[in-house]
Design a protein around this motif. Structure first.
Motif, PDB file in Angstrom:
ATOM      1  N   ALA A   4     -98.960  54.626 -10.576  1.00 42.37           N
ATOM      2  CA  ALA A   4     -97.543  54.829 -10.907  1.00 42.37           C
ATOM      3  C   ALA A   4     -96.629  53.867 -10.164  1.00 42.37           C
ATOM      4  O   ALA A   4     -95.466  54.142  -9.951  1.00 42.37           O
ATOM      5  N   THR A   5     -97.176  52.716  -9.776  1.00 44.96           N
ATOM      6  CA  THR A   5     -96.326  51.726  -9.097  1.00 44.96           C
ATOM      7  C   THR A   5     -96.199  50.465  -9.934  1.00 44.96           C
ATOM      8  O   THR A   5     -97.018  50.200 -10.801  1.00 44.96           O
ATOM      9  N   TRP A   6     -95.195  49.690  -9.580  1.00 48.20           N
ATOM     10  CA  TRP A   6     -95.057  48.376 -10.201  1.00 48.20           C
ATOM     11  C   TRP A   6     -96.119  47.440  -9.664  1.00 48.20           C
ATOM     12  O   TRP A   6     -96.843  47.766  -8.724  1.00 48.20           O
ATOM     13  N   LEU A   7     -96.232  46.252 -10.275  1.00 46.03           N
ATOM     14  CA  LEU A   7     -97.028  45.187  -9.680  1.00 46.03           C
ATOM     15  C   LEU A   7     -96.143  43.965  -9.567  1.00 46.03           C
ATOM     16  O   LEU A   7     -95.116  43.855 -10.224  1.00 46.03           O
ATOM     17  N   PHE A   8     -96.539  43.039  -8.693  1.00 45.87           N
ATOM     18  CA  PHE A   8     -95.830  41.772  -8.523  1.00 45.87           C
ATOM     19  C   PHE A   8     -96.656  40.675  -9.185  1.00 45.87           C
ATOM     20  O   PHE A   8     -97.893  40.702  -9.130  1.00 45.87           O
ATOM     21  N   TRP A   9     -95.969  39.715  -9.772  1.00 44.37           N
ATOM     22  CA  TRP A   9     -96.651  38.605 -10.437  1.00 44.37           C
ATOM     23  C   TRP A   9     -95.942  37.292 -10.121  1.00 44.37           C
ATOM     24  O   TRP A   9     -94.768  37.293  -9.726  1.00 44.37           O
ATOM     25  N   GLU A  10     -96.648  36.170 -10.293  1.00 50.98           N
ATOM     26  CA  GLU A  10     -96.015  34.860 -10.133  1.00 50.98           C
ATOM     27  C   GLU A  10     -96.731  33.813 -10.971  1.00 50.98           C
ATOM     28  O   GLU A  10     -97.910  33.971 -11.309  1.00 50.98           O
ATOM     29  N   ALA A  11     -95.996  32.772 -11.326  1.00 52.15           N
ATOM     30  CA  ALA A  11     -96.569  31.682 -12.128  1.00 52.15           C
ATOM     31  C   ALA A  11     -95.836  30.398 -11.782  1.00 52.15           C
ATOM     32  O   ALA A  11     -94.709  30.428 -11.286  1.00 52.15           O
ATOM     33  N   THR A  12     -96.496  29.271 -12.030  1.00 54.52           N
ATOM     34  CA  THR A  12     -95.848  27.973 -11.819  1.00 54.52           C
ATOM     35  C   THR A  12     -95.765  27.259 -13.158  1.00 54.52           C
ATOM     36  O   THR A  12     -96.785  27.129 -13.854  1.00 54.52           O
ATOM     37  N   LEU A  13     -94.563  26.840 -13.516  1.00 54.53           N
ATOM     38  CA  LEU A  13     -94.345  26.185 -14.809  1.00 54.53           C
ATOM     39  C   LEU A  13     -93.878  24.758 -14.569  1.00 54.53           C
ATOM     40  O   LEU A  13     -93.296  24.445 -13.534  1.00 54.53           O
ATOM     41  N   LYS A  14     -94.151  23.887 -15.552  1.00 57.48           N
ATOM     42  CA  LYS A  14     -93.725  22.484 -15.418  1.00 57.48           C
ATOM     43  C   LYS A  14     -92.928  22.069 -16.657  1.00 57.48           C
ATOM     44  O   LYS A  14     -93.409  21.298 -17.478  1.00 57.48           O
ATOM     45  N   PRO A  15     -91.719  22.593 -16.767  1.00 54.63           N
ATOM     46  CA  PRO A  15     -90.911  22.258 -17.944  1.00 54.63           C
ATOM     47  C   PRO A  15     -90.328  20.846 -17.836  1.00 54.63           C
ATOM     48  O   PRO A  15     -90.216  20.313 -16.730  1.00 54.63           O
ATOM     49  N   GLY A  16     -89.958  20.282 -18.959  1.00 53.27           N
ATOM     50  CA  GLY A  16     -89.284  18.982 -18.970  1.00 53.27           C
ATOM     51  C   GLY A  16     -87.856  19.144 -18.458  1.00 53.27           C
ATOM     52  O   GLY A  16     -87.372  20.258 -18.280  1.00 53.27           O
ATOM     53  N   PRO A  17     -87.160  18.005 -18.217  1.00 56.45           N
ATOM     54  CA  PRO A  17     -85.797  18.090 -17.694  1.00 56.45           C
ATOM     55  C   PRO A  17     -84.817  18.645 -18.732  1.00 56.45           C
ATOM     56  O   PRO A  17     -85.074  18.574 -19.923  1.00 56.45           O
ATOM     57  N   GLY A  18     -83.738  19.222 -18.221  1.00 58.77           N
ATOM     58  CA  GLY A  18     -82.689  19.742 -19.116  1.00 58.77           C
ATOM     59  C   GLY A  18     -82.617  21.257 -19.059  1.00 58.77           C
ATOM     60  O   GLY A  18     -83.248  21.893 -18.223  1.00 58.77           O
ATOM     61  N   PRO A  19     -81.845  21.836 -19.992  1.00 53.53           N
ATOM     62  CA  PRO A  19     -81.717  23.293 -20.021  1.00 53.53           C
ATOM     63  C   PRO A  19     -83.051  23.937 -20.387  1.00 53.53           C
ATOM     64  O   PRO A  19     -83.813  23.379 -21.171  1.00 53.53           O
ATOM     65  N   CYS A  20     -83.326  25.067 -19.818  1.00 49.16           N
ATOM     66  CA  CYS A  20     -84.648  25.683 -19.982  1.00 49.16           C
ATOM     67  C   CYS A  20     -84.494  27.195 -20.022  1.00 49.16           C
ATOM     68  O   CYS A  20     -83.800  27.778 -19.180  1.00 49.16           O
ATOM     69  N   GLU A  21     -85.112  27.824 -21.003  1.00 47.36           N
ATOM     70  CA  GLU A  21     -85.091  29.287 -21.060  1.00 47.36           C
ATOM     71  C   GLU A  21     -86.456  29.813 -20.651  1.00 47.36           C
ATOM     72  O   GLU A  21     -87.461  29.565 -21.320  1.00 47.36           O
TER      73      GLU A  21
END
Ligand code: MTE
Ligand code: MO
Length: 362
Positions: free
Chosen positions: A305-322
């Motif tokens: 009944a608890t949350w979990l923590f997560w992480e990721a590394t992304l390599k988007p191109g330059p500019g606005p990013c969603e």
């Protein structure tokens, strides 16, 4: 009325009644949320309770109605578990951007927190009282009167008896190793693991076993889910679905919308949780608004009944990013793509994919 402690690390969303949430950096800083940063969700004033004269009533469809002192409750076997409280109104501010939800607290992503709770299993107290045939729900009543909706009613709610007699429901007198703070329900509160926060009634005064759900305003009217087309004017409250198990959800705590990030590697971090006995199985993150997905690492996991923590590394191109995150749970539940699918006039249970808009490079 009781004044609030100074020095809490929370963002106030409403002064009276006091409502405050955890800022995103603190939310993701430690797996167990520190008590001084834990969100507070109140519908009225915090009652001042004398622990010496306090009694918990156990009534209704029981063989032996009880009135237990705190000493008697603490004399029953002690259970400790970690459980995440999650307010059904968390992420309402995103629904409000689509269409206004008047008079409701504009929660962002911090009306959630994970704590270690110590107390007595409700099941053990019900064992002392003896459950009568015909009992189907456990109804809880608090000592605080509703100010927010103007009903003046005591706060209350209920859960099905099967849940009430499970391992998931604690009558807690400790939070994170200390006595329960006044704003979190001193001297005794319910913690219903896997259910929305509203059922974890604070300042608990009575547990009543009954045939039907609680007729308290907060069970019968508020904390009900309606489809997007229903409005406050057209709602038939008998038709809303009572909120129970926490819906699957996933939140990006970093980065935050509006940040400018270095281009080489964008670290994304957040929390995810689901309800009932289900578990979050997978979290995926996208840096192109949901075209392509990268699986996140689940870095810290607690009990069911608890949350979990997560992480990721992304390599988007330059500019606005969603950046978008989505989770899948062991029940096969997934998250709706947009708030259009989940918008409801009371603003509950927003579990649309969470998105943040950032700028990369430059
Ligand atoms: N219990 C009482 N008596 N009064 C309340 O206003 N708020 C509920 C629940 N229990 C409430 C209550 C809601 S909606 C939530 S999300 C949780 O308490 C929040 O618990 P917290 O303030 O300890 O974080
Ligand atoms: Mo809540």
């Amino acid at each position: 009325m009781r004044p609030f402690r100074e020095g809490r690390n929370t963002t106030v969303r409403k002064d009276h009644p006091h409502n405050a949430e955890t800022p995103p950096d603190l939310l993701r800083a430690s797996f167990v949320t520190p008590t001084d940063a834990f969100y507070v969700r109140n519908h009225g004033d915090v009652p001042e309770v004398d622990p010496g004269t306090y009694r918990l009533k156990v009534s209704g469809l029981v063989q032996r109605p009880l009135e237990l002192s705190l000493g008697e409750i603490k004399g029953l076997p002690k259970t400790e578990f970690a459980s995440t409280l999650y307010c059904a109104g968390n992420r309402r501010s995103e629904l409000m951007e689509k269409s206004p939800i008047p008079g409701k607290v504009a929660w962002e992503t911090g009306a959630a927190g994970n704590a270690r709770w110590g107390g007595t299993l409700l099941r053990d107290v019900l064992g002392e009282a003896g459950i009568k045939g015909g009992a189907r729900h456990a109804a809880f009543t608090g000592l605080d009167r509703d100010v927010e909706a103007g009903t003046g009613e005591l706060f209350g709610g209920s859960i099905p008896l099967g849940k009430a007699t499970s391992d998931d429901v604690l009558l807690a007198y400790e939070m994170n190793g200390g006595p329960l703070a006044p704003e979190h329900g001193f001297p005794l509160r319910v913690v219903v693991g896997g259910y929305v926060g509203a059922r974890s009634v604070k300042w608990l005064s009575e547990v009543r076993l009954q045939a039907g759900p609680s007729d308290n305003y907060y069970q019968a009217v508020e904390y009900k889910l309606f489809p997007p087309h229903v409005t406050a004017e057209t709602a038939d409250y008998s038709e809303g679905e009572m909120l129970g198990e926490t819906p699957l959800n996933c939140v990006i705590c970093a980065p935050q919308s509006g940040e400018t990030l270095a281009q080489d590697a964008v670290g994304v971090r957040g929390y995810a949780l689901t309800g009932g006995d289900r578990r979050v199985e997978r979290v995926e993150v996208s840096a192109d608004g949901g075209e392509t997905w990268t699986e996140a690492a689940l870095t810290e996991e607690g009990g069911p009944a608890t949350w979990l923590f997560w992480e990721a590394t992304l390599k988007p191109g330059p500019g606005p990013c969603e950046i978008v995150a989505r989770a899948t749970d062991s029940g096969g539940e997934t998250q709706p793509e947009t708030v259009d699918e989940v918008w409801n006039f009371q603003g509950y249970a927003n579990n649309a994919r969470h998105k943040v808009s950032v700028r990369v490079g430059g």
